[in-house]
Design an enzyme around this catalytic site. Structure first.
Site, PDB file in Angstrom:
ATOM      1  N   HIS B  84       0.849  -1.194   0.000  1.00  0.00           N
ATOM      2  CA  HIS B  84       0.000   0.000   0.000  1.00  0.00           C
ATOM      3  C   HIS B  84       0.888   1.248   0.000  1.00  0.00           C
ATOM      4  CE1 HIS B  84      -2.900   3.051   1.155  1.00  0.00           C
ATOM      5  NE2 HIS B  84      -2.156   3.336   2.211  1.00  0.00           N
ATOM      6  N   ASP B 113       6.680  21.659 -26.508  1.00  0.00           N
ATOM      7  CA  ASP B 113       6.630  20.313 -25.931  1.00  0.00           C
ATOM      8  C   ASP B 113       7.713  20.233 -24.865  1.00  0.00           C
ATOM      9  OD1 ASP B 113       6.630  17.367 -25.568  1.00  0.00           O
ATOM     10  OD2 ASP B 113       5.381  17.389 -27.368  1.00  0.00           O
ATOM     11  N   TRP B 149       6.959   0.018   3.861  1.00  0.00           N
ATOM     12  CA  TRP B 149       7.438   0.673   2.639  1.00  0.00           C
ATOM     13  C   TRP B 149       8.871   1.191   2.819  1.00  0.00           C
ATOM     14  CZ3 TRP B 149       8.727   5.729   0.957  1.00  0.00           C
ATOM     15  CH2 TRP B 149       8.722   6.700   1.954  1.00  0.00           C
ATOM     16  N   SER B 176      12.866   6.240 -13.847  1.00  0.00           N
ATOM     17  CA  SER B 176      11.790   7.022 -14.455  1.00  0.00           C
ATOM     18  C   SER B 176      11.773   8.436 -13.889  1.00  0.00           C
ATOM     19  CB  SER B 176      10.464   6.315 -14.211  1.00  0.00           C
ATOM     20  OG  SER B 176       9.396   7.192 -14.443  1.00  0.00           O
ATOM     21  N   SER B 177      11.887   8.535 -12.560  1.00  0.00           N
ATOM     22  CA  SER B 177      11.827   9.855 -11.924  1.00  0.00           C
ATOM     23  C   SER B 177      13.008  10.719 -12.332  1.00  0.00           C
ATOM     24  CB  SER B 177      11.849   9.711 -10.404  1.00  0.00           C
ATOM     25  OG  SER B 177      10.653   9.158  -9.967  1.00  0.00           O
ATOM     26  N   HIS B 260      13.307  11.965   3.430  1.00  0.00           N
ATOM     27  CA  HIS B 260      12.725  13.251   3.777  1.00  0.00           C
ATOM     28  C   HIS B 260      12.561  14.183   2.584  1.00  0.00           C
ATOM     29  CE1 HIS B 260      10.558  15.515   6.581  1.00  0.00           C
ATOM     30  NE2 HIS B 260      11.065  16.581   6.010  1.00  0.00           N
ATOM     31  N   GLU B 262      11.923  13.202  -0.201  1.00  0.00           N
ATOM     32  CA  GLU B 262      10.782  12.590  -0.887  1.00  0.00           C
ATOM     33  C   GLU B 262       9.450  13.212  -0.426  1.00  0.00           C
ATOM     34  OE1 GLU B 262      10.351  10.504  -3.267  1.00  0.00           O
ATOM     35  OE2 GLU B 262       8.252   9.934  -2.999  1.00  0.00           O
ATOM     36  N   TYR B 264       8.949  16.210   0.346  1.00  0.00           N
ATOM     37  CA  TYR B 264       8.765  17.487  -0.350  1.00  0.00           C
ATOM     38  C   TYR B 264       8.649  17.292  -1.850  1.00  0.00           C
ATOM     39  CZ  TYR B 264       9.358  19.175   4.229  1.00  0.00           C
ATOM     40  OH  TYR B 264       9.147  19.370   5.563  1.00  0.00           O
ATOM     41  N   SER B 275      -1.208  26.943  -5.600  1.00  0.00           N
ATOM     42  CA  SER B 275      -0.845  28.337  -5.863  1.00  0.00           C
ATOM     43  C   SER B 275      -1.380  28.841  -7.198  1.00  0.00           C
ATOM     44  CB  SER B 275       0.679  28.496  -5.848  1.00  0.00           C
ATOM     45  OG  SER B 275       1.188  28.113  -4.600  1.00  0.00           O
ATOM     46  N   HIS B 309      15.245  12.929  11.883  1.00  0.00           N
ATOM     47  CA  HIS B 309      14.074  13.064  12.767  1.00  0.00           C
ATOM     48  C   HIS B 309      13.111  11.895  12.593  1.00  0.00           C
ATOM     49  CE1 HIS B 309      11.966  15.683   9.498  1.00  0.00           C
ATOM     50  NE2 HIS B 309      11.535  14.461   9.412  1.00  0.00           N
ATOM     51  N   HIS B 310      13.374  11.048  11.597  1.00  0.00           N
ATOM     52  CA  HIS B 310      12.593   9.810  11.477  1.00  0.00           C
ATOM     53  C   HIS B 310      13.183   8.707  12.350  1.00  0.00           C
ATOM     54  CE1 HIS B 310      10.289  11.229   7.934  1.00  0.00           C
ATOM     55  NE2 HIS B 310      11.385  11.913   7.690  1.00  0.00           N
ATOM     56  N   THR B 335       7.279  27.040   5.684  1.00  0.00           N
ATOM     57  CA  THR B 335       5.957  26.449   5.457  1.00  0.00           C
ATOM     58  C   THR B 335       4.882  27.418   5.941  1.00  0.00           C
ATOM     59  OG1 THR B 335       6.975  24.310   5.862  1.00  0.00           O
ATOM     60  CG2 THR B 335       4.588  24.361   5.733  1.00  0.00           C
ATOM     61  N   LYS B 338       4.234  30.120   3.457  1.00  0.00           N
ATOM     62  CA  LYS B 338       3.363  29.684   2.364  1.00  0.00           C
ATOM     63  C   LYS B 338       1.893  29.752   2.771  1.00  0.00           C
ATOM     64  CE  LYS B 338       6.153  26.821  -0.535  1.00  0.00           C
ATOM     65  NZ  LYS B 338       5.541  27.387  -1.726  1.00  0.00           N
ATOM     66  N   ARG B 457       1.863   1.147  14.991  1.00  0.00           N
ATOM     67  CA  ARG B 457       1.455   0.972  13.600  1.00  0.00           C
ATOM     68  C   ARG B 457       1.880  -0.410  13.127  1.00  0.00           C
ATOM     69  NH1 ARG B 457       5.833   4.711  10.340  1.00  0.00           N
ATOM     70  NH2 ARG B 457       4.696   3.923   8.546  1.00  0.00           N
TER      71      ARG B 457
END
Lengths: 379, 533
Positions: B84, B113, B149, B176-177, B260, B262, B264, B275, B309-310, B335, B338, B457
């Site tokens: 998931h 293009d 994950w 790909s990315s 991390h 990722e 953002y 925006s 921090h993870h 943040t 924004k 979890r």
């Protein structure tokens, strides 16, 4: 008239669904952190409340502007759009003020972080080892030094699989609780034998990952007696949800008595590794060890759950020369879930469980493995 | 650069009235080099993966509806949570925003293009293979990996061949990315219409420019981490095995150095969409455009120094914990800027509340809530209590679902009329918003309470005190899932039989695709660059 009838039908429908859903539910509702059992946990709760209040005030403040705009500055009311798009003063203010608020948060937090990390001068040091899927406790220094036991889930399988009603401490009960004295500084050393686990007692604000091959430490000082329950909190494989942590905090006198009794009990039950056991003795003892240690993966019927957990019934290793099987159990198999059980079990337990697997199900080698065989292969 | 030559997308020698290159039917889609076609492919792929990942989420919520094991064994449950996460992050959310980038960036900067049209085709077509590998892993001996994950070592060495398929899929997704990002960076830096300076670009292009740099920097790190896991599994290395001199925690450092940024990578394009949408429906220019650009850059740079921090509970030294805590809390400043800018954009505007605006406001409200729980989690002592509990699950779903997914919905409703020339059903759109909003909070708001009360979890079964909130959460999940079928219906209905969209469906929208191109946009746009004053 029609719509109110519809509304009533919908409401009745929902009530019926909810009634069905929640029938048989204990309806215990927890909103917040559980009651603190140590000063550290209490500090954390207060810190959390302080930050939550700050966040709530800011959140309500910011969004009251938004909702006011949604209410008052809408096109349908004929509000014409202003065309301003910057304001240096405001922009500097709303950069600097949040930074200052962060300082207000950082100050008390830093104090708690430092306190939380201070594991010096403990009264009692206990090593906690994470195994798939149980906890091992060794009292390494202080009153009760030398006590050592494994703590596994005590909730019966029937409750988990819905064949029996669930007890009050469902999934939060173990065969051997960790017992510690109240008011003493307890240092916990964590490590693991296979994969990463994480040892946590929320009431003490103590959580530390148990990392294979490394030792880390935390501490707590319980301020009241009682039983505190929790679970492993790092995904460690299939039975991750089934390895609870239970700590019983007792008075100092009670602890002394418990520690003395436990040490005497351990001495009495200590296995004699120099004795030669009969086949029946080994098989009987082996069945107990198997039921505690091996069964989670290899299953009671010895069929395992391949391919991760291969069967023992009919296994080449089990039916082959005993030296090979002993080595497998002692040292594990690299890069599989079969870890080394040498550090976890003594020679008698190993000899017994190996004998049991070699002479149970359809395996009939007729061969007994003695503690001396194990000792010879331990290096 | 030759790619700036107008009309380069027309590679098959047909004249400009031929819409779809040299092929028709399925071959059109396989061979297409048109940014609009490829954008469409990305978006449909993303929606398909969203459904697959969603079914797994429903399986998880089904098992968690009540205590005890009812439907799935713990092994399969772990496989569902793992897949998931991977499918939603890499298969659904990221491709959705690449889809928007493909459709929108050339049109917004006045380019014909993407810079590398064939590469663009390949960037997309790697994805279905990667997605298939993830799904096929369920049917291998031992099933899909049940490691979460995050794929923490050394649990990964215990998994079956499904783990190897997943590692290979991650490699493909990363390729790909990276290729897509190189394309986006080149397009934005080289193909802007004359007069479109960087600081005149729509903010969506800015957020994607920065995101593309994050991707190029972060994805190779992930590829390295999973490759080390692969060699630990099969080739006798010990990167993450203490017995051979390695360290399991090293994996976590490498993973989160990717992980991390990722966050953002997913959030910044969502900021970009919002925006565009908020000013359009406020009929007022975006407040603080320059500070938006600076805040986005600041977030991107900070994202590379906060990874641990993870990992507050792995047992870092106190100085390490304090450094990562201070650095993390700093992210609240840009943040906050924004959020304030978006609210100031709405302030004294002339607001209307069509579906795109509803989703943008929903985003703003709930994403900020997720930001605040992020601030709570950034504080070491509190995080130590909440780490690996449902509080974290609630937090990142507020960021990923109420943040990224809501923004993606806002984007689809906003641009669908431009892309297809047909309007969606506004009433159904509003239903979709409100049901999504209610069910989302029903699933995830209560999970904060579960986490605070101590529910770990990734467990298939739980103690009785957690029962009530889990029931509510599960009911919400099924409501949420069904609501997304409504979204599919709305989109299909719009494409097939929607009312013809007016030339300018949103009066406040002012980027080039609205002001310089007809509705629906032609297959080839801006073959001659627009003239900007």
């Amino acid at each position: 008239m029609k719509s109110s009838k519809l509304a009533r039908t919908i409401a009745a429908g929902w009530a019926a669904i909810l009634g069905l859903v929640f029938s048989g539910t204990a309806l215990a509702i927890e909103w917040n952190m559980r009651p603190a059992g140590s000063k550290l946990a209490d500090d954390i709760h207060n810190l959390h409340e302080y930050v939550m209040i700050l966040c709530t005030v800011i959140f309500v403040g910011v969004f009251s502007f938004m909702f006011y705009a949604i209410y008052a500055h809408r096109k349908s009311k004929g509000h014409a759009a202003a065309q301003f798009h910057e304001n240096t003063t405001v922009e500097i203010l709303w950069t600097v003020i949040p930074a200052l608020i962060l300082v207000l948060i950082a100050l008390p937090t830093t104090r708690t972080v430092i306190a939380q990390k201070d594991t010096s001068n403990p009264d009692l040091t206990i090593k906690v080892t994470g195994y798939q899927w149980k906890w091992g406790y060794d009292y390494v220094k202080g009153e009760g030094e030398g006590i050592s036991f494994i703590s596994t889930l005590a909730t019966p399988r029937d409750q988990i699989e819905g064949r029996a009603p669930k007890g009050e401490n469902y999934l939060l009960e173990v065969d051997n609780e960790l017992v510690v004295p109240v008011g003493k500084k307890i240092r916990i050393l964590t490590t693991a034998a296979d994969v990463i686990h994480s040892w946590w007692v929320p009431a003490f604000g103590a959580k530390q990952d148990a990392i294979p091959g490394f030792i880390r430490d935390i501490w707590f000082r319980a301020e009241k007696t009682g039983t505190f329950r929790s679970q492993c909190v790092e995904l460690c494989g299939k039975e991750h949800g089934f390895m609870p942590i239970v700590v019983r905090v007792v008075s100092e006198d009670e602890y002394k008595k418990w520690a003395g009794d436990k040490l005497k009990l351990m001495a009495a039950a200590a296995d004699d590794p120099n004795k030669t056991y009969t086949m029946d003795e080994l098989k009987k003892r082996g069945e107990q060890v198997y039921g505690k240690i091996c069964v989670a993966c290899h299953q009671a019927n010895g069929k395992g759950t391949p391919p991760a957990f291969p069967p023992l019934d009919g296994s080449k290793t089990v039916l082959g020369p005993k030296e090979e099987q002993i080595k497998t159990v002692l040292f594990g198999r690299k890069n599989t879930a079969m870890v080394a059980f040498g550090p976890q079990l003594n020679d008698v337990e190993l000899a017994a469980v190996i004998t049991y697997t070699r002479n149970h199900w359809s395996n009939h080698t007729g061969e007994a493995v003695q503690p001396a065989d194990i000792k010879a292969l331990r290096k | 650069m030759s790619a700036v030559l107008p009309g380069h997308g027309d590679t098959h020698g047909h004249d400009h009235h031929d819409h779809h290159g040299g092929y028709s039917g399925v071959m059109r889609w396989i061979t297409t080099t048109n940014h609009k076609d490829i954008g469409t492919l990305y978006l449909w792929f993303s929606f398909t993966m969203f459904m697959v990942g969603g079914v797994m989420a429903l399986a998880i919520r089904l098992e968690l509806f009540q205590p005890g094991l009812q439907f799935f064994n713990p092994d399969l449950f772990n496989q569902f949570t793992t897949m998931h996460g991977l499918i939603m992050v890499f298969g659904a959310i990221m491709p959705a925003f690449v889809g928007f980038a493909n459709w929108q960036i050339p049109m917004m900067i006045g380019a014909p293009d993407m810079a590398f049209a064939r590469l663009n085709n390949w960037s997309f077509w790697l994805l279905p293979f990667a997605g298939s590998l993830l799904i096929i892993s369920f049917f291998t001996p031992g099933g899909a990996p049940g490691v979460g994950w995050t794929m923490y070592a050394p649990l990964t060495v215990q998994m079956g061949v499904g783990m190897d398929l997943t590692i290979f899929a991650v490699h493909l997704l990363g390729m790909s990315s990276i290729l897509g990002s190189i394309n986006i960076i080149t397009t934005i830096l080289n193909m802007r219409a004359p007069g479109m300076t960087l600081m005149r670009m729509p903010l969506f292009c800015w957020t994607w420019l920065i995101t593309a740099y994050l991707l190029v920097a972060a994805m190779p790190v992930l590829a390295g981490a999973v490759t080390m896991s692969l060699t630990d599994r099969h080739f006798g290395t010990s990167f993450f095995n203490a017995a051979g001199g390695g360290d399991p925690v090293l994996y976590q450092h490498i993973f989160w150095f990717f992980g991390h940024p990722e966050v953002y990578i997913i959030a910044l394009p969502a900021f970009g969409v919002v925006s565009q949408v908020i000013p359009a429906f406020s009929r007022k220019p975006l407040f603080g455009y320059a500070s938006m650009v600076y805040a986005t850059s600041a977030i991107a740079i900070l994202s590379f120094i906060v990874w641990a921090h993870h990992m507050y509970t792995v047992g870092m030294p106190v100085t390490g914990q304090l450094f990562f805590m201070y650095a993390t809390t700093l992210i609240a400043v840009p943040t906050g800027v924004k959020v304030f800018n978006w609210v100031a954009t709405m302030w004294k505007g002339s607001l209307s509340f069509e579906t795109p605006m509803l989703f943008a406001i929903g985003f703003l409200f709930l994403f900020t809530l997720g930001g605040f729980t992020g601030l709570v989690l950034s504080l070491v002592p509190i995080d130590i209590q909440l780490h690996d509990t449902y509080y974290v699950v609630a937090h990142f779903h507020y960021v990923m679902v109420a943040g990224a997914l809501f923004a993606a919905f806002a984007g689809v409703y906003f641009w669908l009329p431009k892309w297809t020339g047909r309007m969606y059903d506004e009433t159904l759109g509003k239903w979709h918003f409100w049901l999504t909003m209610i069910f989302f909070n029903m699933i995830f708001f209560v999970q904060h309470f579960l986490g605070l009360a101590g529910m770990p979890r990734r467990i298939p079964d739980y103690p009785l005190i957690f029962e009530t909130w889990n029931k509510i959460s599960s009911i919400g999940a099924f409501g949420f899932g069904l609501t997304q079928l409504l979204f599919l219906y709305i989109v299909l209905k719009a494409i097939r039989s929607g009312d013809k969209a007016p030339e300018k469906p949103w009066e406040g929208a002012d980027s080039l695709e609205w002001t310089h191109l007809p509705t629906p946009v032609p297959y080839h746009s801006f073959e001659q660059p627009p003239v900007l004053k």
